[in-house]
Design a protein around this motif. Structure first.
Motif, short mmCIF file in Angstrom:
data_model
loop_
_atom_site.label_atom_id
_atom_site.label_comp_id
_atom_site.label_asym_id
_atom_site.label_seq_id
_atom_site.Cartn_x
_atom_site.Cartn_y
_atom_site.Cartn_z
N ARG A 8 1.02 -1.14 -0.04
CA ARG A 8 0.00 -0.02 0.06
C ARG A 8 0.96 1.13 -0.01
O ARG A 8 1.83 1.45 0.67
CB ARG A 8 -0.99 -0.10 1.33
CG ARG A 8 -2.23 -0.92 0.99
CD ARG A 8 -2.81 -1.12 2.30
NE ARG A 8 -2.15 -1.59 3.42
CZ ARG A 8 -2.76 -1.84 4.75
NH1 ARG A 8 -3.77 -1.40 5.00
NH2 ARG A 8 -1.82 -2.18 5.79
N GLY A 9 0.37 2.13 -1.04
CA GLY A 9 1.27 3.51 -1.03
C GLY A 9 2.54 3.30 -1.81
O GLY A 9 3.12 4.48 -2.26
N GLN A 10 2.92 2.14 -2.45
CA GLN A 10 3.95 2.07 -3.14
C GLN A 10 3.38 2.67 -4.69
O GLN A 10 2.26 2.60 -4.90
CB GLN A 10 4.59 0.93 -3.28
CG GLN A 10 5.40 0.18 -2.46
CD GLN A 10 6.16 -1.03 -2.65
OE1 GLN A 10 6.67 -1.12 -3.77
NE2 GLN A 10 6.43 -1.67 -1.39
N VAL A 11 4.56 3.01 -5.55
CA VAL A 11 4.25 3.69 -6.88
C VAL A 11 4.90 2.94 -8.04
O VAL A 11 5.97 2.30 -7.68
CB VAL A 11 4.73 5.07 -6.88
CG1 VAL A 11 4.58 5.51 -8.22
CG2 VAL A 11 4.10 5.96 -5.88
N TRP A 23 -2.31 -5.19 -18.47
CA TRP A 23 -3.64 -4.79 -17.96
C TRP A 23 -3.77 -5.51 -16.61
O TRP A 23 -4.20 -4.87 -15.82
CB TRP A 23 -4.43 -5.02 -19.10
CG TRP A 23 -5.96 -4.82 -18.65
CD1 TRP A 23 -6.58 -5.29 -17.42
CD2 TRP A 23 -6.64 -3.89 -19.20
NE1 TRP A 23 -7.92 -4.73 -17.44
CE2 TRP A 23 -7.99 -3.95 -18.60
CE3 TRP A 23 -6.59 -2.89 -20.29
CZ2 TRP A 23 -9.06 -3.03 -18.83
CZ3 TRP A 23 -7.83 -2.01 -20.46
CH2 TRP A 23 -8.95 -2.07 -19.83
N GLN A 24 -3.72 -6.70 -16.71
CA GLN A 24 -4.21 -7.56 -15.20
C GLN A 24 -3.14 -7.14 -14.33
O GLN A 24 -3.73 -7.24 -13.11
CB GLN A 24 -4.37 -8.96 -15.87
CG GLN A 24 -4.88 -9.84 -14.80
CD GLN A 24 -6.45 -9.54 -14.62
OE1 GLN A 24 -7.17 -8.77 -15.34
NE2 GLN A 24 -7.09 -10.05 -13.60
N SER A 25 -1.99 -6.97 -14.58
CA SER A 25 -0.98 -6.88 -13.52
C SER A 25 -1.16 -5.61 -12.90
O SER A 25 -1.11 -5.33 -11.74
CB SER A 25 0.46 -7.09 -14.03
OG SER A 25 0.84 -8.19 -14.52
N ALA A 26 -1.71 -4.49 -13.72
CA ALA A 26 -1.99 -3.30 -13.07
C ALA A 26 -3.00 -3.27 -12.32
O ALA A 26 -3.20 -2.64 -11.13
CB ALA A 26 -2.19 -2.08 -14.21
N VAL A 27 -4.09 -4.19 -12.57
CA VAL A 27 -5.53 -4.33 -11.77
C VAL A 27 -5.26 -4.86 -10.48
O VAL A 27 -5.56 -4.40 -9.30
CB VAL A 27 -6.45 -5.02 -12.61
CG1 VAL A 27 -7.47 -5.53 -11.59
CG2 VAL A 27 -6.87 -4.23 -13.76
N ARG A 28 -4.23 -6.05 -10.40
CA ARG A 28 -4.01 -6.64 -9.31
C ARG A 28 -3.16 -5.83 -8.48
O ARG A 28 -3.20 -5.86 -7.15
CB ARG A 28 -3.18 -8.15 -9.65
CG ARG A 28 -4.26 -9.00 -10.27
CD ARG A 28 -5.37 -9.55 -9.38
NE ARG A 28 -6.08 -10.43 -9.77
CZ ARG A 28 -7.27 -10.89 -9.35
NH1 ARG A 28 -7.71 -10.29 -8.32
NH2 ARG A 28 -8.12 -11.78 -9.83
N LEU A 29 -2.21 -5.23 -9.09
CA LEU A 29 -1.43 -4.16 -8.17
C LEU A 29 -2.09 -3.27 -7.35
O LEU A 29 -2.07 -2.70 -6.22
CB LEU A 29 -0.14 -3.75 -8.73
CG LEU A 29 0.84 -4.34 -9.28
CD1 LEU A 29 1.67 -3.61 -10.16
CD2 LEU A 29 1.96 -5.01 -8.06
N ALA A 30 -3.10 -2.57 -8.30
CA ALA A 30 -4.14 -1.49 -7.59
C ALA A 30 -4.89 -2.18 -6.49
O ALA A 30 -5.06 -1.46 -5.49
CB ALA A 30 -5.13 -0.98 -8.76
N GLY A 57 -11.22 1.12 -6.64
CA GLY A 57 -10.63 1.96 -5.54
C GLY A 57 -9.35 2.40 -5.64
O GLY A 57 -8.71 2.80 -4.61
N GLY A 58 -8.45 1.97 -6.74
CA GLY A 58 -7.31 2.47 -6.93
C GLY A 58 -6.93 3.94 -7.52
O GLY A 58 -7.88 4.54 -7.58
N GLU A 59 -5.75 4.17 -7.51
CA GLU A 59 -5.17 5.54 -8.19
C GLU A 59 -4.18 5.28 -9.02
O GLU A 59 -3.46 4.23 -9.22
CB GLU A 59 -4.51 6.23 -7.31
CG GLU A 59 -4.15 7.42 -7.55
CD GLU A 59 -3.42 8.31 -6.22
OE1 GLU A 59 -2.96 9.46 -6.47
OE2 GLU A 59 -3.41 7.75 -5.39
N CYS A 60 -4.69 6.01 -10.60
CA CYS A 60 -4.11 5.51 -11.69
C CYS A 60 -3.69 6.62 -12.71
O CYS A 60 -4.67 7.55 -12.78
CB CYS A 60 -5.06 4.74 -12.68
SG CYS A 60 -4.20 3.78 -13.94
#
Length: 332
Positions: A8-11, A23-30, A57-60
């Motif tokens: 949480r909070g990492q970029v 795409w799917q990795s971005a979703v799971r990381l979010a 609920g993520g930030e992108c």
């Protein structure tokens, strides 16, 4: 081995995020609480991904760019740092393929595959490494391919590019030892990405992945695990992963015999298709999102194939052992 169980909070910057593993990795990381900067050539696809991340609920942050353009790479990193103040994780996932016999592939296809699937990784790594050194930490997570440790007919350029990319990553890991900067790799089997729906082909038939095909989420979850525990090489699949590595070590002739005889047939369908350029040089409209038209192979069929491959390997190894004993007796 470093442990960052709470992400949480990492970029994170995720390349190749308009489809497939990116795409799917971005979703799971979010979902794990990572703040994202996603990049690819297709802004309209990235905006769809952003909407999905926000819905969860993520930030992108969306940054359109081409991994083969140095100015785009540097701009993506600058915009990420300007937005979030830092970057902790780079997920290299951009890739293209071109299907055809080596001597028939246009030279510009070969160099473009390398420019995206190999040099694109290197460009982004060189762009983020100064940031990592300033921070005293960072993580390069490379989406590799099982072809980095093997080969397949009709994909000579892609196989060569992934061999090179894995060799680079392993060398870089040694150079960065003790710096707080980690390098990880995930070895991807055939997965149900849209790559096969927009890859160029010289075969005039629809290309498909070498079976069995796994769901793309298998790799995305491995990416999250590596983000939490960096500094490893993950092989998330068994049949087209750990078992194949084991067989290649013990009986390399098995895989060569199967792919040499049936590889071309396994990677094409009877559906006619004229697609000489695909998405190699310019983005295309189709193939947005995590999954493509080729569905994952059912688990029961993968299990059956595992038994068959194990039996085949056992026969080869058994025959080799009998042959060795026969030679030994003849020598005595």
């Amino acid at each position: 081995m470093a442990r960052h169980e709470d992400l949480r909070g990492q970029v994170a910057i995720v390349t190749g995020a308009s489809s497939g593993v990116g795409w799917q990795s971005a979703v799971r990381l979010a979902e794990a609480g990572v703040r994202l900067c996603v990049t690819a050539r297709r802004r309209f696809a990235l905006e769809q991904l952003r909407a999905e991340v926000l819905r969860r609920g993520g930030e992108c942050l969306v940054c359109e760019g081409d991994v083969t353009a140095q100015e785009d790479v540097e701009r993506v990193v600058r915009e990420c740092v300007a937005r979030y103040g830092r970057v902790d994780l780079l997920v290299n996932a951009a890739a293209v393929q071109s299907y055809g016999p080596f001597e028939q592939l246009p030279w510009e296809h070969i160099t473009r595959v390398f420019d995206v699937a190999c040099f694109g990784y290197l460009r982004f790594a060189r762009a983020v490494l100064p940031r990592f050194r300033e921070q005293g930490h960072g993580h390069l997570l490379n989406v590799q391919s099982m072809l980095a440790s093997g080969s397949a007919p009709l994909l000579s350029a892609y196989s060569a590019a992934k061999h090179a990319t894995l060799g680079w990553a392993q060398s870089l890991e040694m150079e960065l030892a003790g710096t707080g900067i980690h390098v990880s790799n995930v070895m991807v089997p055939s997965v149900s990405t849209p790559m096969f729906d927009h890859a160029p082909t010289l075969l005039d038939r629809q290309p498909v992945p070498v079976p069995p095909t796994y769901d793309v989420d298998l790799v995305a979850r491995a990416v999250v695990r590596l983000a939490k525990r960096p500094g490893r090489t993950s092989v998330p699949a068994f049949l087209q992963g750990r078992l194949m590595l084991w067989l290649n070590g013990l009986a390399p002739s098995v895989g060569k015999a199967v792919l040499g005889r049936f590889g071309a047939r396994m990677q094409t369908t009877d559906t006619p298709l004229a697609r000489r350029e695909g998405n190699l040089f310019s983005p295309v409209a189709q193939g947005v999102g995590p999954r493509g038209s080729v569905p994952p192979t059912p688990a029961w069929l993968r299990f059956t194939a595992t038994l068959g491959l194990a039996a085949l390997a056992g026969g080869v190894l058994g025959g080799a052992a009998l042959g060795a004993r026969g030679v030994a007796r003849a020598v005595r």
